[in-house]
Write an enzyme that holds these catalytic residues in place. Sequence first.
Site, mmCIF file in Angstrom:
data_model
loop_
_atom_site.group_PDB
_atom_site.id
_atom_site.type_symbol
_atom_site.label_atom_id
_atom_site.label_comp_id
_atom_site.label_asym_id
_atom_site.label_seq_id
_atom_site.Cartn_x
_atom_site.Cartn_y
_atom_site.Cartn_z
ATOM 1 C CG ASN A 38 -29.896 -1.340 -1.539
ATOM 2 O OD1 ASN A 38 -30.981 -0.792 -1.566
ATOM 3 N ND2 ASN A 38 -29.757 -2.627 -1.276
ATOM 4 C CD GLU A 40 -28.572 -5.869 -4.666
ATOM 5 O OE1 GLU A 40 -29.122 -6.696 -5.423
ATOM 6 O OE2 GLU A 40 -28.534 -6.002 -3.419
ATOM 7 C CB CYS A 49 -24.393 0.668 0.896
ATOM 8 S SG CYS A 49 -23.615 -0.922 1.096
ATOM 9 C CD GLU A 51 -25.945 2.493 4.677
ATOM 10 O OE1 GLU A 51 -26.172 2.187 3.494
ATOM 11 O OE2 GLU A 51 -25.775 1.660 5.568
ATOM 12 C CB CYS A 84 -21.405 -2.732 5.062
ATOM 13 S SG CYS A 84 -20.862 -1.506 3.856
ATOM 14 C CB CYS A 87 -21.525 2.335 4.697
ATOM 15 S SG CYS A 87 -22.208 2.038 3.057
HETATM 16 N N1 THU Z 1 -26.845 -2.640 2.085
HETATM 17 C C1 THU Z 1 -27.033 -1.290 2.174
HETATM 18 O O1 THU Z 1 -27.406 -0.631 1.189
HETATM 19 N N2 THU Z 1 -26.806 -0.695 3.368
HETATM 20 C C2 THU Z 1 -26.513 -1.346 4.525
HETATM 21 O O2 THU Z 1 -26.399 -0.718 5.570
HETATM 22 C C3 THU Z 1 -26.313 -2.804 4.510
HETATM 23 C C4 THU Z 1 -26.366 -3.463 3.167
HETATM 24 C C5 THU Z 1 -27.194 -3.313 0.829
HETATM 25 C C6 THU Z 1 -26.095 -3.858 -0.010
HETATM 26 C C7 THU Z 1 -26.840 -4.903 -0.845
HETATM 27 O O3 THU Z 1 -27.444 -4.284 -1.968
HETATM 28 C C8 THU Z 1 -27.948 -5.373 0.070
HETATM 29 O O4 THU Z 1 -28.038 -4.418 1.103
HETATM 30 C C9 THU Z 1 -27.744 -6.753 0.652
HETATM 31 O O5 THU Z 1 -26.493 -6.847 1.228
#
Ligand code: THU
Length: 132
Positions: A38, A40, A49, A51, A84, A87
């Site tokens: 991920n 940000e 994210c 995935e 999420c 995704c």
């Molecule tokens: N996030 C992911 O990368 N994948 C998931 O399956 C759930 C959430 C990330 C998004 C954000 O950077 C952090 O987790 C907290 O929400």
Amino acid sequence: MFIEEAKKAREKAYVPYSNFKVGAVITLKDGTHIHGANIENSSYGLTSCAERNGLFSLISQGYNVKDIKEITIIGDSYGPISPCGACRQVLSELIPHETPIYLTNLKGDVHETSVSELLPFGFDLNTDRTNK
Ligand code: THU
């Protein structure tokens, strides 16, 4: 399931805001591993994210989604990490719906699932696609 590879992917995360690192490894039938983590942004909604980044990386590098064998996702979550909604929609368009998806965490919890289970009756503009 490739937990150690998913952990390696997770270490590449850029998470200055949540401090919640997620790793995804997409494993191809020939054994190639594609990592996603991920990333940000200070404009929070632009976060992408693990995935999704893994899948987009795979396609960007010229691999074929038809060669995907399985996907492993890991985070420091209480139970197995759960993708999420956004995704799930992206996975649903790009991977065969019965592809094994292993949801895991750092404690070793594992839940095997698939797009069929994660996003039943998802949006699909192109009814001719054959990846279902
Ligand atoms: N996030 C992911 O990368 N994948 C998931 O399956 C759930 C959430 C990330 C998004 C954000 O950077 C952090 O987790 C907290 O929400």
